[in-house]
Design an enzyme around this catalytic site. Structure first.
Site, PDB file in Angstrom:
ATOM      1  CG  HIS A   1      29.553  50.577  40.772  1.00 35.88           C
ATOM      2  ND1 HIS A   1      30.368  49.985  39.816  1.00 35.88           N
ATOM      3  CD2 HIS A   1      29.163  51.726  40.458  1.00 35.88           C
ATOM      4  CE1 HIS A   1      30.212  50.789  38.878  1.00 35.88           C
ATOM      5  NE2 HIS A   1      29.408  51.734  39.153  1.00 35.88           N
TER       6      HIS A   1
ATOM      7  CD1 TRP B   1      33.152  43.339  46.169  1.00 32.36           C
ATOM      8  CD2 TRP B   1      34.523  41.842  45.019  1.00 32.36           C
ATOM      9  NE1 TRP B   1      33.031  42.101  46.804  1.00 32.36           N
ATOM     10  CE2 TRP B   1      33.833  40.922  46.063  1.00 32.36           C
ATOM     11  CE3 TRP B   1      35.433  41.030  44.123  1.00 32.36           C
ATOM     12  CZ2 TRP B   1      33.876  39.800  46.075  1.00 32.36           C
ATOM     13  CZ3 TRP B   1      35.407  39.667  44.538  1.00 32.36           C
ATOM     14  CH2 TRP B   1      34.883  39.053  45.228  1.00 32.36           C
ATOM     15  CG  HIS B   2      32.885  47.514  40.660  1.00 32.61           C
ATOM     16  ND1 HIS B   2      31.516  47.597  40.313  1.00 32.61           N
ATOM     17  CD2 HIS B   2      33.259  46.507  40.623  1.00 32.61           C
ATOM     18  CE1 HIS B   2      31.199  46.421  39.709  1.00 32.61           C
ATOM     19  NE2 HIS B   2      32.387  45.553  40.238  1.00 32.61           N
ATOM     20  N   PRO B   3      36.140  49.916  43.640  1.00 27.69           N
ATOM     21  CG  PRO B   3      38.254  49.466  44.900  1.00 27.69           C
ATOM     22  CD  PRO B   3      36.751  48.987  44.425  1.00 27.69           C
TER      23      PRO B   3
END
Length: 530
Positions: free
Chosen positions: A290, A463-465
């Site tokens: 994101h 921070w949403h890998p």
């Protein structure tokens, strides 16, 4: 000899350590590269920013991003008990029901919304809602902020003024609208996965937890996983599993460990001199994240949380309960919205957040010492995909991270739409009496070209890998619907890397759900009642 070895004590690993050791005959080893989660910075919600680039963070950077003016983007990832749930913003969002139904329609049996909802409910101890969508007896404490600040009330008034309907529960019957955010906070303190699941389970004699243990390679007997090799405070060691080895290292390090162990794209492994144990080309591919962009504005009244003083920080470290202002118990994020990036979208394509502080611009260091607000947005379901690859065969080297942000043109359209939504909210009448200088993008930037430039210049990760060991049946799938690695016995991946597509929202709650469901898949226990 252990029955199960769980690699990574993050949001998923803590859940599995707890659930699997509910059986006293089941012996579990939980291995974590980081240390204990005793720092008061972790406990205190207001200090999340100070955990970035700290010993609790892997502190990764991407490769230069072509569509972001060649910038390298900072991606914090937890390296501590609790993983990223110990350093994140604590926002509890499950995603849209359409996300999970899409997983099901792609051939992942048992992963539709009706299938996963019971696991969200089982995990949750929600102190704000009690209905069919929420649980009140689970280990993970979730609550809305106990009272709205004046700024949150203004934000929600402004959002409704421009036509966004009010929604009291983004995790309930529907997602679209504006409303309060729920958070993994308990009595003004962070409730990480370690708090919720791990700490109580550590008293069980059948659970062994190793911190500062960096797994360097998986061990196999033929096509069967049998154990791990790791460095414990730098000393080489091994552990064996009679049952399964389970990777819970996250979307950046689960594929890295698979590739270091000879599972992945053959050509890439051979170039680094790694013997190929299994040709699995999807390992490390399908990286999604994101990307958010911030609208920032000064306000003319002292209503925001100004940067914490040294005295406040010292007091918090000495005695958390000494904070009488409530500032230390806030993550500064109490409201947001889900909106469509264009009217024809079936489900919201954008998530908006309202941050009650004037956040720093990139790459500015530190928060500006003046009162202001930040309205941020990200693309829920980006079309751009990247990859995680190996820099070398050295397990201590960082992986190469290339999200390929904005490589698909429709993503830049969505990003600009998010900026425009936030500008509309900012310039609604509700904010008129306190609105000051527009810091970013600036009043002179309003055309599509100018806003596109602003996005490329300033946007960053949320921070949403996810997605790098995706679940599925196609040639690029890494795990099946039971999260077993294709072609290898007794090896599973349980973390955000198995997501075929990124969910519409923050990834901590879905990762905990994935682990709750995985625990049942591993134990062979029945699906919880709906």
């Amino acid at each position: 000899m252990f029955d199960y070895i769980v690699i990574g004590a993050g949001s998923a690993g803590c859940v599995l350590a707890n659930r699997l050791t509910e059986d006293p005959a089941c012996r579990v080893l939980l291995v974590e590269a980081g240390g204990e989660d005793r720092s008061p910075l972790i406990r205190t919600p207001a200090f999340y920013a100070q955990l970035q680039d700290s010993p609790c963070d892997w502190a990764d950077r991407t490769l230069p991003q072509a569509q972001l003016n060649g910038r390298r983007i900072f991606i914090p990832q937890g390296r501590v008990l609790g993983g990223s749930s110990s350093i994140n913003y604590m926002i509890y969002i499950r995603g849209n029901r359409g996300d999970y139904d899409q997983w099901l329609h792609r051939g992942n049996e048992g992963w539709g919304y009706a299938d996963v909802l019971p696991y969200f409910v089982r995990a949750e101890n929600n102190r704000s809602f009690s209905d069919r969508y929420h649980g009140n007896a689970g280990p993970l404490t979730v609550e809305s902020h106990p009272r709205w600040t004046p700024l949150v009330a203004l934000y929600l008034d402004a959002a409704r003024e421009i036509g966004i309907p009010y929604n009291p529960d983004f995790n309930g019957a529907f997602q679209e609208g504006c409303g309060p955010l729920q958070a993994t906070v308990s009595r003004r303190a962070r409730c990480s996965a370690a708090d919720a699941y791990l700490h109580a389970a550590r008293a069980r004699p059948n659970l062994t937890v190793l911190t500062h243990a960096h797994v360097t390679r998986l061990r196999f007997s033929g096509r069967r996983a049998v154990g791990i090799e790791y460095l414990h405070f730098g000393a080489a060691a091994r552990a064996e599993a009679s049952g399964e080895v389970i990777l819970c290292c996250g979307a950046l390090r689960s594929p890295q460990l698979l590739m270091l162990s000879g599972i992945g794209p053959p050509a890439a492994l051979k170039r680094l001199g790694i013997p190929v144990g299994l040709d699995l080309p999807g390992v490390g591919q399908n990286l999604q994240d994101h990307l958010h962009t911030r609208v920032r504005c000064e306000i003319t009244e002292p209503l925001t949380f100004a940067p914490l003083s040294d005295e406040q920080k010292t007091a918090a470290r000495r005695d958390y309960e000494a904070d009488r202002t409530g500032i230390l118990g806030s993550n500064f994020l109490e409201a947001g919205a889900f909106v469509r990036s264009h009217p024809q979208e079936e489900i919201p394509g954008l998530q908006l957040f309202f941050l009650m502080t004037l956040s720093p611009d990139y790459p500015e260091a530190g928060a500006p010492a003046r009162h202001g607000i930040t309205l941020t947005s990200y693309i829920n379901r980006p079309l751009s995909c990247g990859e995680v690859t190996l820099a070398s065969s050295d397990p201590l080297d960082r992986p190469l991270i290339n999200p390929n942000y904005l490589s698909v043109p429709d993503d830049i359209r969505c990003a600009v739409a998010g900026v425009r939504w936030n500008l509309e909210i900012l310039y609604a009448k509700a904010f008129g009496h306190i609105r000051g200088l527009e810091v970013a993008p600036g009043v002179s930037a309003r055309s599509d070209t100018e806003l596109e430039s602003f996005v490329r210049r300033t946007s960053s990760t949320t921070w949403h890998p996810a997605g790098t060991c995706k679940m599925g049946t196609d040639a690029m799938a890494v795990v099946d619907a039971r999260l077993r690695v294709h072609g290898i016995e007794r090896l599973r991946v349980v973390d955000a890397s198995i997501m075929p597509t990124l969910v519409s929202g923050n990834t901590n709650a879905p990762t905990i759900m994935i682990a709750e469901k995985a625990a049942d898949l591993i134990r062979g226990t029945p699906h919880p009642a709906r």
